[in-house]
Design a protein around this motif. Structure first.
Motif, short mmCIF file in Angstrom:
data_model
loop_
_atom_site.label_atom_id
_atom_site.label_comp_id
_atom_site.label_asym_id
_atom_site.label_seq_id
_atom_site.Cartn_x
_atom_site.Cartn_y
_atom_site.Cartn_z
N PHE A 68 -36.59 2.22 -16.60
CA PHE A 68 -37.98 1.79 -16.71
C PHE A 68 -38.11 0.30 -16.42
O PHE A 68 -38.96 -0.11 -15.62
CB PHE A 68 -38.53 2.11 -18.11
N THR A 114 -37.25 -0.40 -12.72
CA THR A 114 -38.34 0.07 -11.85
C THR A 114 -39.56 -0.83 -11.98
O THR A 114 -40.18 -1.19 -10.97
CB THR A 114 -38.72 1.52 -12.19
N TYR A 115 -39.88 -1.22 -13.19
CA TYR A 115 -41.02 -2.11 -13.43
C TYR A 115 -40.84 -3.42 -12.68
O TYR A 115 -41.77 -3.93 -12.05
CB TYR A 115 -41.17 -2.36 -14.94
N TYR A 141 -41.48 -3.47 -8.75
CA TYR A 141 -42.85 -3.47 -8.24
C TYR A 141 -43.46 -4.83 -8.53
O TYR A 141 -43.64 -5.22 -9.67
CB TYR A 141 -43.69 -2.38 -8.90
N HIS A 171 -38.06 4.96 -9.12
CA HIS A 171 -39.09 5.66 -9.88
C HIS A 171 -38.77 7.16 -9.96
O HIS A 171 -38.96 7.79 -11.00
CB HIS A 171 -40.45 5.43 -9.22
N THR A 225 -47.59 2.76 -16.99
CA THR A 225 -47.28 1.36 -16.72
C THR A 225 -46.75 1.18 -15.30
O THR A 225 -47.18 0.26 -14.58
CB THR A 225 -46.25 0.82 -17.73
N ILE A 226 -45.83 2.04 -14.88
CA ILE A 226 -45.28 1.94 -13.53
C ILE A 226 -46.37 2.19 -12.48
O ILE A 226 -46.47 1.46 -11.49
CB ILE A 226 -44.10 2.92 -13.33
N ARG A 238 -48.71 -0.74 -12.27
CA ARG A 238 -48.01 -1.87 -11.60
C ARG A 238 -47.97 -1.62 -10.10
O ARG A 238 -48.16 -2.54 -9.31
CB ARG A 238 -46.60 -1.99 -12.18
N LYS A 239 -47.76 -0.37 -9.71
CA LYS A 239 -47.71 0.01 -8.31
C LYS A 239 -49.07 -0.23 -7.62
O LYS A 239 -49.12 -0.58 -6.46
CB LYS A 239 -47.33 1.49 -8.22
N THR A 279 -50.64 -5.07 -16.11
CA THR A 279 -49.79 -4.18 -16.91
C THR A 279 -49.08 -4.88 -18.06
O THR A 279 -48.29 -4.26 -18.76
CB THR A 279 -48.71 -3.54 -16.01
N PHE A 297 -46.97 -2.86 -20.81
CA PHE A 297 -45.52 -3.03 -20.85
C PHE A 297 -45.05 -3.33 -22.27
O PHE A 297 -44.12 -2.69 -22.77
CB PHE A 297 -45.09 -4.15 -19.89
#
Length: 139
Positions: free
Chosen positions: A26, A29-30, A33, A47, A96-97, A100-101, A106, A110
């Motif tokens: 997580f 990945t966060y 982005y 992701h 959240t992801i 952010r994308k 976020t 987060f």
């Protein structure tokens, strides 16, 4: 269903390993982005891996809960609360992801996700299969 004597430990270790990997994935990945420029070339595969790890976490968690409820053990309220927190953590991770994308704010999501992860871990520690319960002989 086949239950063997070491099955509970193995299942618990798989669950712990999967949520540790989910938390790491997580955060990675966060961070892949960007708020302004979008994702790096590895963001989408990360992701997807996060989603697979989350799926493993959910399956092992539900299996633990099913076994605990079937055995007639106590602490059903805490187990249910941990299950709800765990599902909320998974949902917040995904939201959240995705936000952010899409270059949306976020920061609050987060930190809410991180706080709920800590609460869920604390609930897992004090439950019957958790280390504190075993250490003090409360199970």
């Amino acid at each position: 269903m086949i239950f063997f004597s070491g099955g509970d430990k193995v299942l618990l270790h798989v669950h712990i390993l999967s949520w540790v990997l989910a938390i790491i994935m997580f955060i990675v990945t966060y961070l892949n982005y960007s708020k302004t420029q979008g994702g790096t070339p590895t963001a989408k595969p990360l992701h997807m891996v996060l989603r697979v790890v989350i799926l493993l976490t959910l399956i092992s968690g539900f299996w633990i809960i099913i076994k605990e409820f079937a055995s007639g053990g106590g602490n059903h309220m805490l187990l249910t609360l941990k299950m709800v927190c765990g599902i909320a953590v998974v949902a917040l991770m995904e939201v959240t992801i995705i936000k952010r994308k899409k270059h949306e704010s976020t920061q609050g999501l987060f930190w809410t996700t991180i706080a709920l992860i800590v609460i869920t871990i604390i609930l897992g520690i004090i439950l019957p299969l958790g280390p504190l319960t075993k250490m003090f002989g409360l199970s």
